[in-house]
Design a protein around this motif. Structure first.
Motif, PDB file in Angstrom:
ATOM      1  N   ARG A   4       0.830  -1.185   0.000  1.00 21.13           N
ATOM      2  CA  ARG A   4       0.000   0.000   0.000  1.00 21.13           C
ATOM      3  C   ARG A   4       0.874   1.248   0.000  1.00 21.13           C
ATOM      4  O   ARG A   4       1.991   1.233   0.511  1.00 21.13           O
ATOM      5  CB  ARG A   4      -0.903   0.014   1.238  1.00 21.13           C
ATOM      6  N   PRO A   5       0.366   2.339  -0.549  1.00 25.18           N
ATOM      7  CA  PRO A   5       1.138   3.589  -0.526  1.00 25.18           C
ATOM      8  C   PRO A   5       1.174   4.172   0.872  1.00 25.18           C
ATOM      9  O   PRO A   5       0.337   3.841   1.727  1.00 25.18           O
ATOM     10  CB  PRO A   5       0.341   4.494  -1.476  1.00 25.18           C
ATOM     11  N   SER A   6       2.120   5.062   1.127  1.00 24.74           N
ATOM     12  CA  SER A   6       2.157   5.736   2.428  1.00 24.74           C
ATOM     13  C   SER A   6       0.992   6.691   2.577  1.00 24.74           C
ATOM     14  O   SER A   6       0.537   6.977   3.682  1.00 24.74           O
ATOM     15  CB  SER A   6       3.485   6.485   2.610  1.00 24.74           C
ATOM     16  N   LYS A   7       0.496   7.189   1.434  1.00 24.11           N
ATOM     17  CA  LYS A   7      -0.678   8.067   1.437  1.00 24.11           C
ATOM     18  C   LYS A   7      -1.265   8.129   0.042  1.00 24.11           C
ATOM     19  O   LYS A   7      -0.576   7.870  -0.961  1.00 24.11           O
ATOM     20  CB  LYS A   7      -0.326   9.479   1.918  1.00 24.11           C
ATOM     21  N   ILE A   8      -2.541   8.465  -0.015  1.00 23.24           N
ATOM     22  CA  ILE A   8      -3.260   8.679  -1.265  1.00 23.24           C
ATOM     23  C   ILE A   8      -3.729  10.128  -1.241  1.00 23.24           C
ATOM     24  O   ILE A   8      -4.564  10.501  -0.407  1.00 23.24           O
ATOM     25  CB  ILE A   8      -4.453   7.720  -1.391  1.00 23.24           C
ATOM     26  N   VAL A   9      -3.159  10.938  -2.099  1.00 19.72           N
ATOM     27  CA  VAL A   9      -3.491  12.362  -2.133  1.00 19.72           C
ATOM     28  C   VAL A   9      -4.618  12.564  -3.148  1.00 19.72           C
ATOM     29  O   VAL A   9      -4.501  12.156  -4.309  1.00 19.72           O
ATOM     30  CB  VAL A   9      -2.277  13.218  -2.523  1.00 19.72           C
ATOM     31  N   CYS A  10      -5.699  13.186  -2.699  1.00 15.61           N
ATOM     32  CA  CYS A  10      -6.872  13.381  -3.548  1.00 15.61           C
ATOM     33  C   CYS A  10      -7.073  14.861  -3.843  1.00 15.61           C
ATOM     34  O   CYS A  10      -6.710  15.723  -3.041  1.00 15.61           O
ATOM     35  CB  CYS A  10      -8.114  12.830  -2.861  1.00 15.61           C
ATOM     36  N   PHE A 171       3.627  19.084   0.445  1.00 11.10           N
ATOM     37  CA  PHE A 171       4.301  18.056   1.237  1.00 11.10           C
ATOM     38  C   PHE A 171       5.007  17.094   0.292  1.00 11.10           C
ATOM     39  O   PHE A 171       4.648  16.983  -0.882  1.00 11.10           O
ATOM     40  CB  PHE A 171       3.333  17.298   2.157  1.00 11.10           C
ATOM     41  N   THR A 172       6.004  16.400   0.806  1.00 16.41           N
ATOM     42  CA  THR A 172       6.796  15.475  -0.004  1.00 16.41           C
ATOM     43  C   THR A 172       5.972  14.271  -0.412  1.00 16.41           C
ATOM     44  O   THR A 172       5.234  13.698   0.394  1.00 16.41           O
ATOM     45  CB  THR A 172       8.039  15.012   0.775  1.00 16.41           C
ATOM     46  N   LEU A 173       6.091  13.884  -1.670  1.00 16.25           N
ATOM     47  CA  LEU A 173       5.507  12.642  -2.164  1.00 16.25           C
ATOM     48  C   LEU A 173       6.579  11.559  -2.121  1.00 16.25           C
ATOM     49  O   LEU A 173       7.682  11.741  -2.641  1.00 16.25           O
ATOM     50  CB  LEU A 173       4.992  12.830  -3.588  1.00 16.25           C
ATOM     51  N   GLU A 174       6.255  10.454  -1.472  1.00 11.92           N
ATOM     52  CA  GLU A 174       7.194   9.346  -1.323  1.00 11.92           C
ATOM     53  C   GLU A 174       7.011   8.339  -2.452  1.00 11.92           C
ATOM     54  O   GLU A 174       5.986   8.322  -3.144  1.00 11.92           O
ATOM     55  CB  GLU A 174       6.971   8.652   0.028  1.00 11.92           C
ATOM     56  N   VAL A 175       8.012   7.464  -2.610  1.00  9.95           N
ATOM     57  CA  VAL A 175       7.917   6.401  -3.602  1.00  9.95           C
ATOM     58  C   VAL A 175       6.702   5.523  -3.300  1.00  9.95           C
ATOM     59  O   VAL A 175       6.502   5.083  -2.170  1.00  9.95           O
ATOM     60  CB  VAL A 175       9.197   5.544  -3.603  1.00  9.95           C
ATOM     61  N   GLY A 176       5.889   5.308  -4.306  1.00  4.33           N
ATOM     62  CA  GLY A 176       4.691   4.488  -4.149  1.00  4.33           C
ATOM     63  C   GLY A 176       3.438   5.266  -3.807  1.00  4.33           C
ATOM     64  O   GLY A 176       2.330   4.710  -3.853  1.00  4.33           O
ATOM     65  N   ASP A 177       3.583   6.549  -3.464  1.00  5.18           N
ATOM     66  CA  ASP A 177       2.400   7.357  -3.184  1.00  5.18           C
ATOM     67  C   ASP A 177       1.525   7.467  -4.427  1.00  5.18           C
ATOM     68  O   ASP A 177       2.002   7.381  -5.563  1.00  5.18           O
ATOM     69  CB  ASP A 177       2.795   8.749  -2.701  1.00  5.18           C
ATOM     70  N   VAL A 178       0.235   7.673  -4.185  1.00  2.00           N
ATOM     71  CA  VAL A 178      -0.749   7.730  -5.264  1.00  2.00           C
ATOM     72  C   VAL A 178      -1.463   9.074  -5.218  1.00  2.00           C
ATOM     73  O   VAL A 178      -1.786   9.577  -4.141  1.00  2.00           O
ATOM     74  CB  VAL A 178      -1.755   6.573  -5.129  1.00  2.00           C
ATOM     75  N   VAL A 179      -1.686   9.641  -6.389  1.00  2.00           N
ATOM     76  CA  VAL A 179      -2.445  10.884  -6.500  1.00  2.00           C
ATOM     77  C   VAL A 179      -3.692  10.615  -7.336  1.00  2.00           C
ATOM     78  O   VAL A 179      -3.593  10.108  -8.465  1.00  2.00           O
ATOM     79  CB  VAL A 179      -1.608  12.005  -7.163  1.00  2.00           C
ATOM     80  N   LEU A 180      -4.860  10.920  -6.781  1.00  2.00           N
ATOM     81  CA  LEU A 180      -6.122  10.885  -7.528  1.00  2.00           C
ATOM     82  C   LEU A 180      -6.382  12.298  -8.046  1.00  2.00           C
ATOM     83  O   LEU A 180      -6.369  13.258  -7.274  1.00  2.00           O
ATOM     84  CB  LEU A 180      -7.277  10.424  -6.641  1.00  2.00           C
TER      85      LEU A 180
END
Length: 217
Positions: A4-10, A171-180
Protein backbone atom coordinates in the motif's frame (compact mmCIF):
# COMPACT_ATOMS: atom_id res chain seq x y z
CA UNK A 1 1.15 -9.14 0.23
CA UNK A 2 -0.24 -6.07 -1.52
CA UNK A 3 1.98 -3.06 -0.99
CA UNK A 4 0.00 0.00 0.00
CA UNK A 5 1.14 3.59 -0.53
CA UNK A 6 2.16 5.74 2.43
CA UNK A 7 -0.68 8.07 1.44
CA UNK A 8 -3.26 8.68 -1.26
CA UNK A 9 -3.49 12.36 -2.13
CA UNK A 10 -6.87 13.38 -3.55
CA UNK A 11 -7.89 16.48 -5.44
CA UNK A 12 -11.35 18.00 -5.20
CA UNK A 13 -13.11 20.01 -7.90
CA UNK A 14 -10.55 19.57 -10.69
CA UNK A 15 -13.37 19.41 -13.26
CA UNK A 16 -15.64 22.43 -13.50
CA UNK A 17 -18.74 20.40 -14.39
CA UNK A 18 -18.41 18.26 -11.27
CA UNK A 19 -18.07 21.34 -9.06
CA UNK A 20 -21.21 22.73 -10.69
CA UNK A 21 -23.28 19.57 -10.23
CA UNK A 22 -22.75 19.75 -6.45
CA UNK A 23 -23.16 23.55 -6.35
CA UNK A 24 -19.56 24.03 -5.23
CA UNK A 25 -17.35 26.97 -6.17
CA UNK A 26 -14.19 26.32 -8.16
CA UNK A 27 -11.20 26.79 -5.81
CA UNK A 28 -8.42 29.25 -6.61
CA UNK A 29 -5.86 26.47 -6.02
CA UNK A 30 -6.20 22.68 -5.86
CA UNK A 31 -8.35 21.40 -3.00
CA UNK A 32 -6.31 18.62 -1.38
CA UNK A 33 -7.16 15.89 1.10
CA UNK A 34 -5.62 12.54 2.01
CA UNK A 35 -6.90 9.00 2.24
CA UNK A 36 -4.93 6.66 4.55
CA UNK A 37 -3.38 3.36 3.45
CA UNK A 38 -6.28 1.52 5.15
CA UNK A 39 -8.67 2.97 2.55
CA UNK A 40 -6.88 1.02 -0.21
CA UNK A 41 -8.89 -1.66 -2.01
CA UNK A 42 -8.84 -3.30 -5.44
CA UNK A 43 -11.41 -4.39 -7.97
CA UNK A 44 -13.57 -6.40 -8.44
CA UNK A 45 -15.09 -5.87 -4.99
CA UNK A 46 -16.45 -2.40 -4.22
CA UNK A 47 -17.45 -2.50 -0.55
CA UNK A 48 -19.75 0.34 0.54
CA UNK A 49 -21.09 1.27 4.00
CA UNK A 50 -24.90 1.28 4.06
CA UNK A 51 -25.71 2.78 7.48
CA UNK A 52 -24.49 6.35 6.96
CA UNK A 53 -26.54 7.51 4.01
CA UNK A 54 -25.64 7.54 0.34
CA UNK A 55 -22.23 6.29 -0.82
CA UNK A 56 -21.29 7.87 -4.14
CA UNK A 57 -18.88 6.76 -6.84
CA UNK A 58 -16.29 9.24 -8.11
CA UNK A 59 -14.28 7.86 -11.02
CA UNK A 60 -10.77 9.32 -11.31
CA UNK A 61 -7.41 8.90 -13.00
CA UNK A 62 -4.75 7.87 -10.48
CA UNK A 63 -1.00 8.21 -10.90
CA UNK A 64 1.80 6.44 -9.01
CA UNK A 65 4.95 8.20 -7.87
CA UNK A 66 8.22 6.33 -8.56
CA UNK A 67 10.71 8.68 -6.89
CA UNK A 68 10.58 11.15 -3.99
CA UNK A 69 9.26 14.56 -4.98
CA UNK A 70 9.69 17.74 -2.98
CA UNK A 71 9.23 21.21 -4.47
CA UNK A 72 9.40 19.70 -7.95
CA UNK A 73 8.88 21.48 -11.24
CA UNK A 74 6.50 20.17 -13.90
CA UNK A 75 9.20 18.25 -15.77
CA UNK A 76 10.42 16.52 -12.61
CA UNK A 77 6.85 15.67 -11.64
CA UNK A 78 6.14 14.19 -15.07
CA UNK A 79 9.29 12.06 -14.97
CA UNK A 80 8.41 10.74 -11.50
CA UNK A 81 5.14 9.11 -12.64
CA UNK A 82 5.63 5.48 -13.63
CA UNK A 83 2.10 4.07 -13.73
CA UNK A 84 -1.51 5.16 -14.05
CA UNK A 85 -4.85 3.59 -13.19
CA UNK A 86 -8.54 4.28 -12.82
CA UNK A 87 -9.80 4.58 -9.26
CA UNK A 88 -13.07 5.03 -7.42
CA UNK A 89 -13.02 7.69 -4.71
CA UNK A 90 -15.95 6.40 -2.64
CA UNK A 91 -17.70 9.18 -0.75
CA UNK A 92 -20.36 9.12 1.97
CA UNK A 93 -22.21 12.06 0.45
CA UNK A 94 -24.67 12.74 3.29
CA UNK A 95 -21.84 12.65 5.81
CA UNK A 96 -19.73 14.95 3.63
CA UNK A 97 -22.54 17.50 3.30
CA UNK A 98 -22.90 17.70 7.08
CA UNK A 99 -19.13 18.09 7.48
CA UNK A 100 -19.05 20.87 4.89
CA UNK A 101 -21.89 22.71 6.66
CA UNK A 102 -19.95 22.50 9.92
CA UNK A 103 -16.66 23.57 8.33
CA UNK A 104 -15.01 20.26 9.25
CA UNK A 105 -12.55 18.07 7.31
CA UNK A 106 -13.90 15.34 5.03
CA UNK A 107 -12.09 12.26 6.33
CA UNK A 108 -15.21 10.73 7.92
CA UNK A 109 -16.79 10.77 4.47
CA UNK A 110 -13.80 9.79 2.33
CA UNK A 111 -11.21 7.90 4.39
CA UNK A 112 -13.14 4.86 5.62
CA UNK A 113 -11.79 1.34 5.00
CA UNK A 114 -12.08 0.49 1.31
CA UNK A 115 -12.82 4.08 0.22
CA UNK A 116 -10.16 4.04 -2.53
CA UNK A 117 -10.90 1.24 -5.00
CA UNK A 118 -8.18 0.72 -7.59
CA UNK A 119 -8.17 -0.90 -11.01
CA UNK A 120 -4.89 -2.58 -12.06
CA UNK A 121 -1.94 -0.32 -12.81
CA UNK A 122 -1.03 0.49 -16.40
CA UNK A 123 2.77 0.60 -16.38
CA UNK A 124 3.88 3.43 -18.65
CA UNK A 125 7.20 1.97 -19.80
CA UNK A 126 5.90 -1.56 -20.31
CA UNK A 127 2.87 -0.46 -22.35
CA UNK A 128 4.51 2.42 -24.19
CA UNK A 129 1.80 4.79 -22.94
CA UNK A 130 3.06 8.34 -22.39
CA UNK A 131 1.77 10.79 -19.81
CA UNK A 132 0.63 13.14 -22.58
CA UNK A 133 -1.65 10.36 -23.84
CA UNK A 134 -3.08 10.02 -20.34
CA UNK A 135 -3.79 13.76 -20.35
CA UNK A 136 -5.63 13.35 -23.67
CA UNK A 137 -7.54 10.23 -22.61
CA UNK A 138 -11.23 9.53 -22.10
CA UNK A 139 -12.65 7.24 -19.43
CA UNK A 140 -16.06 5.98 -18.38
CA UNK A 141 -18.01 4.36 -15.56
CA UNK A 142 -21.07 2.30 -16.42
CA UNK A 143 -23.46 1.19 -13.63
CA UNK A 144 -25.83 -1.69 -14.33
CA UNK A 145 -25.33 -1.15 -18.05
CA UNK A 146 -26.05 2.59 -17.93
CA UNK A 147 -23.37 5.24 -18.56
CA UNK A 148 -22.81 7.22 -15.34
CA UNK A 149 -19.56 9.16 -15.73
CA UNK A 150 -17.88 10.16 -18.99
CA UNK A 151 -14.50 11.73 -18.33
CA UNK A 152 -12.19 13.66 -20.62
CA UNK A 153 -8.80 14.36 -19.01
CA UNK A 154 -8.33 17.39 -21.26
CA UNK A 155 -11.00 19.10 -19.14
CA UNK A 156 -8.96 19.02 -15.94
CA UNK A 157 -8.61 22.50 -14.47
CA UNK A 158 -5.01 21.68 -13.53
CA UNK A 159 -3.23 19.07 -15.70
CA UNK A 160 -1.66 16.00 -14.12
CA UNK A 161 2.04 16.94 -14.14
CA UNK A 162 1.31 20.47 -12.94
CA UNK A 163 -0.94 19.07 -10.22
CA UNK A 164 1.70 16.63 -8.95
CA UNK A 165 4.31 19.39 -8.93
CA UNK A 166 1.95 21.63 -6.95
CA UNK A 167 1.31 18.90 -4.39
CA UNK A 168 5.06 18.38 -3.93
CA UNK A 169 5.32 21.99 -2.77
CA UNK A 170 2.74 21.29 -0.05
CA UNK A 171 4.30 18.06 1.24
CA UNK A 172 6.80 15.48 0.00
CA UNK A 173 5.51 12.64 -2.16
CA UNK A 174 7.19 9.35 -1.32
CA UNK A 175 7.92 6.40 -3.60
CA UNK A 176 4.69 4.49 -4.15
CA UNK A 177 2.40 7.36 -3.18
CA UNK A 178 -0.75 7.73 -5.26
CA UNK A 179 -2.45 10.88 -6.50
CA UNK A 180 -6.12 10.89 -7.53
CA UNK A 181 -6.57 13.71 -10.00
CA UNK A 182 -10.24 14.59 -9.57
CA UNK A 183 -13.58 13.33 -10.85
CA UNK A 184 -15.72 14.47 -13.78
CA UNK A 185 -19.46 15.09 -13.56
CA UNK A 186 -21.95 12.26 -13.13
CA UNK A 187 -21.27 11.11 -9.56
CA UNK A 188 -24.07 9.17 -7.95
CA UNK A 189 -25.06 6.57 -5.34
CA UNK A 190 -24.00 2.93 -5.29
CA UNK A 191 -26.27 0.14 -4.05
CA UNK A 192 -25.11 -3.36 -3.03
CA UNK A 193 -25.68 -5.64 -5.98
CA UNK A 194 -24.75 -3.00 -8.58
CA UNK A 195 -22.48 -4.12 -11.41
CA UNK A 196 -19.83 -1.63 -12.54
CA UNK A 197 -17.78 -1.37 -15.73
CA UNK A 198 -14.76 0.93 -16.00
CA UNK A 199 -13.39 1.73 -19.45
CA UNK A 200 -10.35 3.75 -20.49
CA UNK A 201 -9.09 4.78 -23.91
CA UNK A 202 -5.38 5.65 -23.73
CA UNK A 203 -4.35 6.41 -27.28
CA UNK A 204 -4.31 3.01 -28.98
CA UNK A 205 -4.34 1.26 -25.58
CA UNK A 206 -7.87 0.38 -24.43
CA UNK A 207 -8.63 -1.19 -21.05
CA UNK A 208 -11.78 -2.40 -19.33
CA UNK A 209 -12.47 -3.71 -15.83
CA UNK A 210 -15.55 -4.76 -13.91
CA UNK A 211 -16.64 -4.50 -10.29
CA UNK A 212 -19.39 -5.67 -7.99
CA UNK A 213 -20.81 -3.51 -5.19
CA UNK A 214 -21.17 -5.27 -1.83
CA UNK A 215 -22.04 -4.19 1.71
CA UNK A 216 -19.27 -3.09 4.08
CA UNK A 217 -21.02 -2.92 7.48
Amino acid sequence: MLQRPSKIVCVGRNYAAHAAELNNPIPSEPLLFIKPPSSWATLPKVATPTRQGACHHELEIAVRIAQPLSRANVTEASEAIDAVALALDLTLRDVQEKLKQQGQPWERAKAFDGACVMAPWVELTATGVELEQVQQSTFMLRRNGVDQQLGDARQMLMPIAELVAHISHVFTLEVGDVVLTGTPAGVGPLIPGDTLELEWQLGSHAAKWSGQVIKND
